[in-house]
Design an enzyme around this catalytic site. Structure first.
Site, mmCIF file in Angstrom:
data_model
loop_
_atom_site.group_PDB
_atom_site.id
_atom_site.type_symbol
_atom_site.label_atom_id
_atom_site.label_comp_id
_atom_site.label_asym_id
_atom_site.label_seq_id
_atom_site.Cartn_x
_atom_site.Cartn_y
_atom_site.Cartn_z
ATOM 1 C CE LYS A 89 -3.919 -2.170 2.378
ATOM 2 N NZ LYS A 89 -3.252 -3.419 2.808
ATOM 3 N NE ARG A 90 6.183 0.863 1.373
ATOM 4 C CZ ARG A 90 6.007 0.070 2.424
ATOM 5 N NH1 ARG A 90 4.811 -0.046 2.971
ATOM 6 N NH2 ARG A 90 7.018 -0.596 2.949
#
Ligand SMILES: O=c1ccn([C@@H]2O[C@H](COP(=O)(O)O)[C@@H](O)[C@H]2O)c(=O)[nH]1
Length: 281
Positions: A89-90
């Site tokens: 989830k960058r």
């Protein structure tokens, strides 16, 4: 990814080494316990499912030793024939996004995965380095649109001046990237299996949908049908704790995965759905 899903069925098995699961498997909450847990899970899951999804946070929690275990998980899972979707989830300003891209989508990195989850909440355009690299390297990105957690609704269902929800605008941005791609584009979205039916219009997406929340968060096969309708083309239900709790006995874990996969498969085989599934690229 579509080919692998056709071969092995539509199930993404999460590898989430929660401390409580380490306890339940009789392992210590140490890097050694993490390694035993994760590699044992990979041995069973990566031989069965199309996609495994290690949750990076649980490896990062163990520091550098945990990252080393994550590297092994990525390598072993791919060797066993599964695709690896690394759940990180960058999302960051474009220049920093370039560094995340080097970490997770560059074939020279030990953490390079077949796909990663990314967050568009610093602006959809900030994801450009990841989208470009994924395309160049035959990898994928899954963009958070409408996540499965109950806290998400306030932000993600907020209305923009153009009348769309935030989540719908993300879906539409992804659809624009996938437009014209055959059979499906390489940019996916994350839409929780727990989301209420009718919130989103996915009809123009032309890309894959990761649907976490199946199992431990309460979503069922009926919820998948209600949310995604008969067109389950490209939908990849994901489950972590509900599968992993069936370990550590490999036979029990394997049986559990097969049971869940069969349940989803039966749903897809119901009248009106088979035709869509055959159309899955
Ligand atoms: O919307 C989202 C996006 C990601 N996740 C991740 O999936 C798994 C779910 O684990 P379960 O044990 O099956 O609940 C976990 O790694 C989440 O970080 C999500 O749940 N929802």
């Amino acid at each position: 990814m579509a080919e692998k899903i056709r071969e092995r069925g539509p199930l993404c098995a999460g590898i989430d080494p929660h401390p409580g699961l380490l306890d339940a498997w009789g392992l210590e909450r140490t890097p050694a316990g993490l390694e035993k847990f994760a590699l044992s899970a990979v041995e069973v899951l990566a031989a069965e499912v199309a996609v495994v999804k290690p949750q990076s946070a649980f490896f990062e929690a163990h520091g550098a030793a945990g990252i080393a275990v994550l590297e092994r998980v990525v390598t072993e899972a791919r060797l066993a024939g599964a695709l690896v979707l690394l759940d990180v989830k960058r999302g960051d300003i474009g220049s920093t996004m370039g560094a995340y891209t080097a970490a997770y989508l560059d074939g020279h990195s030990a953490l390079a995965a077949d796909a990663v989850t990314v967050s568009p909440y610093l602006g959809f355009g900030s994801l450009a380095p990841a989208v470009t690299a994924a395309r160049e390297q035959g990898r994928g990105v899954f963009v958070l649109a409408r996540t499965s957690n109950p806290e998400a609704a306030g932000l993600q269902n907020a209305l923009l001046p153009n009348g769309k929800t935030v989540a719908q605008s993300i879906v539409d941005e992804v659809a624009a990237l996938n437009a014209g791609a055959e059979p499906l584009g390489d940019v996916g979205v994350v839409v929780g299996a727990t989301v209420a039916p009718g919130e989103l219009d996915l009809s123009a997406l032309n890309g894959p949908v990761l649907a976490p929340g199946f199992g431990a968060q309460g979503a069922t096969v009926s919820d998948l049908r209600a949310l995604f309708g008969a067109d389950l083309r490209g939908v990849l239900p994901a489950s972590s704790r509900d599968l992993l709790r069936r370990g550590p006995d490999p036979a029990a874990l394997r049986a559990g995965v097969r049971e869940v996969r069969a349940l989803i498969g039966q749903s897809l085989d119901e009248p009106g759905v088979t035709q869509q599934r055959e159309a899955f690229p």
